[in-house]
Enzyme design. Structure first.
Site, PDB file in Angstrom:
ATOM      1  N   GLY A 126       3.082   2.875   0.854  1.00 15.02           N
ATOM      2  CA  GLY A 126       3.941   2.212   1.060  1.00 15.02           C
ATOM      3  C   GLY A 126       4.893   2.986   0.949  1.00 15.02           C
ATOM      4  O   GLY A 126       5.030   4.045   1.569  1.00 15.02           O
ATOM      5  N   ASP A 127       6.954   2.716   1.141  1.00 17.37           N
ATOM      6  CA  ASP A 127       7.715   2.700   1.213  1.00 17.37           C
ATOM      7  C   ASP A 127       8.696   2.836  -0.227  1.00 17.37           C
ATOM      8  O   ASP A 127      10.048   2.523   0.830  1.00 17.37           O
ATOM      9  CB  ASP A 127       8.313   3.035   2.793  1.00 17.37           C
ATOM     10  N   TYR A 128       8.373   2.598  -1.094  1.00 15.80           N
ATOM     11  CA  TYR A 128       9.267   2.099  -2.326  1.00 15.80           C
ATOM     12  C   TYR A 128      10.759   2.907  -2.286  1.00 15.80           C
ATOM     13  O   TYR A 128      10.177   4.013  -2.009  1.00 15.80           O
ATOM     14  CB  TYR A 128       8.518   2.095  -3.355  1.00 15.80           C
ATOM     15  N   PHE A 157      12.220   1.003   0.155  1.00 19.38           N
ATOM     16  CA  PHE A 157      12.419   0.450   1.652  1.00 19.38           C
ATOM     17  C   PHE A 157      11.731  -0.747   1.749  1.00 19.38           C
ATOM     18  O   PHE A 157      12.471  -1.428   2.667  1.00 19.38           O
ATOM     19  CB  PHE A 157      13.454   1.876   2.340  1.00 19.38           C
ATOM     20  N   HIS A 158      10.047  -0.564   1.394  1.00 18.81           N
ATOM     21  CA  HIS A 158       9.944  -1.228   2.132  1.00 18.81           C
ATOM     22  C   HIS A 158       8.723  -1.699   0.941  1.00 18.81           C
ATOM     23  O   HIS A 158       8.215  -0.650   0.265  1.00 18.81           O
ATOM     24  CB  HIS A 158       8.276  -0.687   3.308  1.00 18.81           C
TER      25      HIS A 158
END
Length: 164
Positions: free
Chosen positions: A117-119, A121-122
């Site tokens: 993921g890209d917590y 941000f996503h």
């Protein structure tokens, strides 16, 4: 200084976005990996593995061009693209796009890709992850990308259960 020279001339929100998540941060991170290759870092440390986010931080998509540096970078044991293929792992960083996945699989293969993921941000929901993994050609690749590659790279204990 570089940020002002390269990204100014817009409103503050656009300048910030362009310099960070929209473009600049990814170009710089890909360039850092390329500099590691060109300095012979992986020749001196052949077992070193680097993880690059966001499908290789632009380098994956320019690797054919970057490989031309192999013709002028003397002293490297391999071609630039080979270092990228062998020493660099790439993550999805929330960008679960089949088009990007196909490109990555065509160059690196499933052994070098990690689902991530890209917590914050996503934020990936289970349905999005399931749909993305479902676009992979086989269960072995799904198993590798979903978790087995991360387990092997980070020496994590194996997850119970069947492959995804």
């Amino acid at each position: 200084m570089v940020r002002e020279a390269a990204y100014r001339g817009f409103g503050p929100d656009v300048e910030l976005a362009l310099a960070t998540f929209g473009w600049g941060r990814h170009v710089e991170a890909g360039g850092a990996a390329l500099r590691l290759i060109l300095r012979g870092t992986f020749d001196r440390h052949p077992d070193l593995r680097v993880v690059r986010g966001h499908w290789g931080e632009m380098l994956l998509f320019a690797v054919d061009r970057a490989d031309s540096l192999s013709n002028v970078a003397t002293g490297l044991d391999r071609r630039v693209a080979d270092y990228f293929r062998i020493n660099i792992h790439i993550t999805t960083s929330g960008m679960v796009t089949p088009r990007l996945q196909r490109h990555a699989l065509g160059f690196t293969g499933a052994d070098r890709i990690l689902l991530s993921g890209d917590y914050p941000f996503h934020r990936l929901d289970p349905g999005t992850v399931t749909a993305f993994l479902g676009t992979l050609p086989g269960s072995e690749d799904r198993h590798k990308i979903a978790y087995a590659n991360a387990e092997a790279l980070y020496h994590l204990p194996g997850s119970p259960g069947e492959p995804v």
